[in-house]
Design a protein around this motif. Structure first.
Motif, PDB file in Angstrom:
ATOM      1  N   LEU A   1       0.197   4.338   0.788  1.00  0.00           N
ATOM      2  CA  LEU A   1       0.331   5.388   1.868  1.00  0.00           C
ATOM      3  C   LEU A   1       0.915   4.907   2.994  1.00  0.00           C
ATOM      4  O   LEU A   1       1.294   3.529   3.514  1.00  0.00           O
ATOM      5  CB  LEU A   1      -1.246   5.314   2.311  1.00  0.00           C
ATOM      6  CG  LEU A   1      -2.183   5.948   1.239  1.00  0.00           C
ATOM      7  CD1 LEU A   1      -3.486   6.149   1.910  1.00  0.00           C
ATOM      8  CD2 LEU A   1      -1.823   7.391   1.031  1.00  0.00           C
ATOM      9  N   SER A   2       1.975   5.394   3.648  1.00  0.00           N
ATOM     10  CA  SER A   2       2.590   5.161   4.808  1.00  0.00           C
ATOM     11  C   SER A   2       1.678   4.822   6.008  1.00  0.00           C
ATOM     12  O   SER A   2       2.144   3.664   6.663  1.00  0.00           O
ATOM     13  CB  SER A   2       3.723   6.009   4.988  1.00  0.00           C
ATOM     14  OG  SER A   2       2.966   7.263   5.307  1.00  0.00           O
ATOM     15  N   GLU A   3       0.705   5.252   6.112  1.00  0.00           N
ATOM     16  CA  GLU A   3      -0.385   4.873   7.053  1.00  0.00           C
ATOM     17  C   GLU A   3      -1.694   5.275   6.483  1.00  0.00           C
ATOM     18  O   GLU A   3      -1.792   6.046   5.925  1.00  0.00           O
ATOM     19  CB  GLU A   3      -0.216   5.502   8.327  1.00  0.00           C
ATOM     20  CG  GLU A   3      -0.102   7.176   8.387  1.00  0.00           C
ATOM     21  CD  GLU A   3       0.184   7.775   9.786  1.00  0.00           C
ATOM     22  OE1 GLU A   3      -1.118   8.204  10.318  1.00  0.00           O
ATOM     23  OE2 GLU A   3       1.157   7.888  10.313  1.00  0.00           O
ATOM     24  N   PHE A   4      -2.688   4.517   7.060  1.00  0.00           N
ATOM     25  CA  PHE A   4      -4.037   4.672   6.570  1.00  0.00           C
ATOM     26  C   PHE A   4      -4.699   5.771   7.101  1.00  0.00           C
ATOM     27  O   PHE A   4      -4.699   5.885   8.292  1.00  0.00           O
ATOM     28  CB  PHE A   4      -4.836   3.400   6.661  1.00  0.00           C
ATOM     29  CG  PHE A   4      -4.492   2.150   5.826  1.00  0.00           C
ATOM     30  CD1 PHE A   4      -4.716   2.237   4.411  1.00  0.00           C
ATOM     31  CD2 PHE A   4      -4.223   0.946   6.513  1.00  0.00           C
ATOM     32  CE1 PHE A   4      -4.618   1.220   3.635  1.00  0.00           C
ATOM     33  CE2 PHE A   4      -3.889  -0.185   5.468  1.00  0.00           C
ATOM     34  CZ  PHE A   4      -4.026  -0.076   4.265  1.00  0.00           C
ATOM     35  N   ASN A   5      -4.944   6.624   6.343  1.00  0.00           N
ATOM     36  CA  ASN A   5      -5.765   7.843   6.788  1.00  0.00           C
ATOM     37  C   ASN A   5      -7.055   7.843   5.717  1.00  0.00           C
ATOM     38  O   ASN A   5      -7.072   8.877   4.911  1.00  0.00           O
ATOM     39  CB  ASN A   5      -4.916   9.066   6.475  1.00  0.00           C
ATOM     40  CG  ASN A   5      -5.791  10.380   7.182  1.00  0.00           C
ATOM     41  OD1 ASN A   5      -6.562  10.108   7.961  1.00  0.00           O
ATOM     42  ND2 ASN A   5      -5.117  11.451   6.915  1.00  0.00           N
TER      43      ASN A   5
ATOM     44  N   GLU B   1       0.959  -1.178   0.100  1.00  0.00           N
ATOM     45  CA  GLU B   1       0.087  -0.028   0.084  1.00  0.00           C
ATOM     46  C   GLU B   1       0.935   1.179   0.145  1.00  0.00           C
ATOM     47  O   GLU B   1       1.816   1.239   0.758  1.00  0.00           O
ATOM     48  CB  GLU B   1      -0.794   0.031   1.222  1.00  0.00           C
ATOM     49  CG  GLU B   1      -1.376   1.185   1.517  1.00  0.00           C
ATOM     50  CD  GLU B   1      -2.502   1.962   0.574  1.00  0.00           C
ATOM     51  OE1 GLU B   1      -2.070   3.008   0.282  1.00  0.00           O
ATOM     52  OE2 GLU B   1      -3.246   1.238  -0.154  1.00  0.00           O
TER      53      GLU B   1
ATOM     54  N   MET C   1       3.472  -1.065   4.170  1.00  0.00           N
ATOM     55  CA  MET C   1       2.928   0.089   3.978  1.00  0.00           C
ATOM     56  C   MET C   1       4.088   1.040   3.612  1.00  0.00           C
ATOM     57  O   MET C   1       5.257   0.896   3.674  1.00  0.00           O
ATOM     58  CB  MET C   1       2.454   0.933   5.356  1.00  0.00           C
ATOM     59  CG  MET C   1       1.403   0.041   6.118  1.00  0.00           C
ATOM     60  SD  MET C   1      -0.143  -0.069   5.012  1.00  0.00           S
ATOM     61  CE  MET C   1      -0.793   1.563   5.278  1.00  0.00           C
ATOM     62  N   GLY C   2       3.803   2.034   2.684  1.00  0.00           N
ATOM     63  CA  GLY C   2       4.648   3.057   2.355  1.00  0.00           C
ATOM     64  C   GLY C   2       5.595   2.507   0.993  1.00  0.00           C
ATOM     65  O   GLY C   2       6.555   3.209   0.721  1.00  0.00           O
TER      66      GLY C   2
END
Length: 378
Positions: free
Chosen positions: A36-40, A34, A124-125
């Motif tokens: 994005l480095s964190e899900f927001n 994914e 992530m990221g």
């Protein structure tokens, strides 16, 4: 079972997580990357029809989604001052109601929690840098410099899919001349189901989201330059809402205060021609068929894609045969939703510009017919 064992899923959104969960439960080795480095996750609310809930049930999360969302019946269609002129929605399918309202974040959380429970790992990221897509294997280089090989790669990375571009070339989304605004609210006491109010220049929906919350969507035509500066979003949205002299809308207007909470976007469609696969790479969800929300079915189609792909991968057959069966079950259904949504959008645009509709155009009938078609088994 086919000889596919190791799967890469690119994209941790609704479709990506759905296919990851189903394949992991089916005994496949699954990696998810994914970007994005964190899900927001911030998309305000989402309308799930019975077919979306049926698909989520196949992944094992429908009951939790209904428990944390807000099941409701048919949507009441009204004039700006509240006079009802019709209703929209399909009959329930078994134990699944006509609609379930839910926030995108909660839907994402439910999927993510299920993924964690079954031991799915997300990187992530990270996303793909390049894919050496051979007839018998896909060798992947990632953006962090690592490499790995997979039996198949599933592209679930949205309308601007990097995987699609790498393997199939450039496809440009098509701006349809409409925009959608969304904003979350505390749920009014009297909100018994979903409502849509039709004005000459726009329409607004008030949709339950959870027991405590609801959201509005507002459909407008912003012309050839649909970008709106953030500092104008609040006043513009309040201006649109003030055209509806019905208490359920009027009492929400003072709560529109934060531009950061205005989820505004110009609406685009994208139709990837068949087939949605090549060698070891296959595409699902918005990466293959981005629709506008006139039928509220974009996320539902992605989840259905996931369910069909899971089912076909668990049957015997070579990869090409598996992907071909997936295409046979998905292509026409997905194109129907994108095409009908575009037609409804084009008719709305005509109305907003004071132009006559084509002869025989009937929005309610077209929505009803398509809604019923979506209740058919996938």
């Amino acid at each position: 079972m086919s000889n596919i064992k190791k799967v890469l899923i690119v994209g941790g959104g609704i479709g990506g997580q759905s296919v990851a969960i189903g394949l992991k439960k089916g005994g496949f080795a699954v990696d998810v990357v994914e970007i994005l480095s964190e899900f927001n996750v911030y998309g305000v609310g989402i309308i799930q029809q019975a077919n979306a809930l049926r698909a989520l049930d196949a992944v094992g999360v429908a009951d939790e989604v209904m428990r944390r969302g807000s099941p409701y019946g048919k949507v009441k269609l009204c004039l700006p001052h509240g006079v009802q002129i019709g209703e929209a929605g399909t009959p329930p399918i078994g134990r699944f109601p006509s609609h379930n309202g839910i926030s995108r974040r909660i839907l994402h959380d439910v999927l993510f929690e299920e993924a964690q429970k079954i031991g799915l790992k997300y990187r992530m990221g990270v996303t793909v840098e390049s894919i050496d897509n051979q007839p018998d294997i896909a060798n992947v280089t990632f953006t962090d410099g690592t490499t790995d090989s997979y039996d198949i790669v599933i592209a679930a990375d949205g309308v601007h899919s990097k995987v699609r571009k790498l393997i199939f070339g450039e496809f440009k989304p098509n701006y349809v001349g409409l925009s959608v605004w969304r904003y979350p609210f505390k749920r009014p006491a009297g909100l018994d189901t979903g409502y849509i109010f039709f004005h000459k220049k726009h329409k607004i929906g008030v949709i339950p989201m959870t027991a405590e919350s609801c959201y509005i969507f507002l459909n407008s035509a912003e012309g050839d330059n649909p970008m709106i500066p953030e500092d104008q979003l609040v006043e513009k949205l309040k201006g649109y809402m003030s055209a509806y002299p019905v208490p359920i809308v009027q009492e929400l207007i003072p709560q529109v205060t934060d531009a950061k909470l205005v989820n505004y976007r110009a609406l685009e469609t994208l139709k990837m021609p068949a087939p949605w696969y090549k060698n070891r790479v296959v595409v699902l969800g918005d990466a293959a068929h981005t629709t506008i929300p006139q039928l509220g079915s974009g996320a539902a189609l992605a989840i259905e894609d996931a369910v069909v792909l899971i089912e076909e991968l668990q049957k015997e057959g070579e990869v090409e045969a598996v992907f071909d069966r997936y295409m046979k079950r998905r292509y026409e259904r997905c194109m129907m939703v994108v095409d009908v949504s575009e037609t409804l959008g084009a008719w709305e645009l005509l109305e907003y510009n004071d132009q006559p509709l084509p002869e025989g155009a009937n929005m309610g009938m077209l929505m009803g017919k398509t809604g019923m078609a979506l209740t058919a088994p996938i």
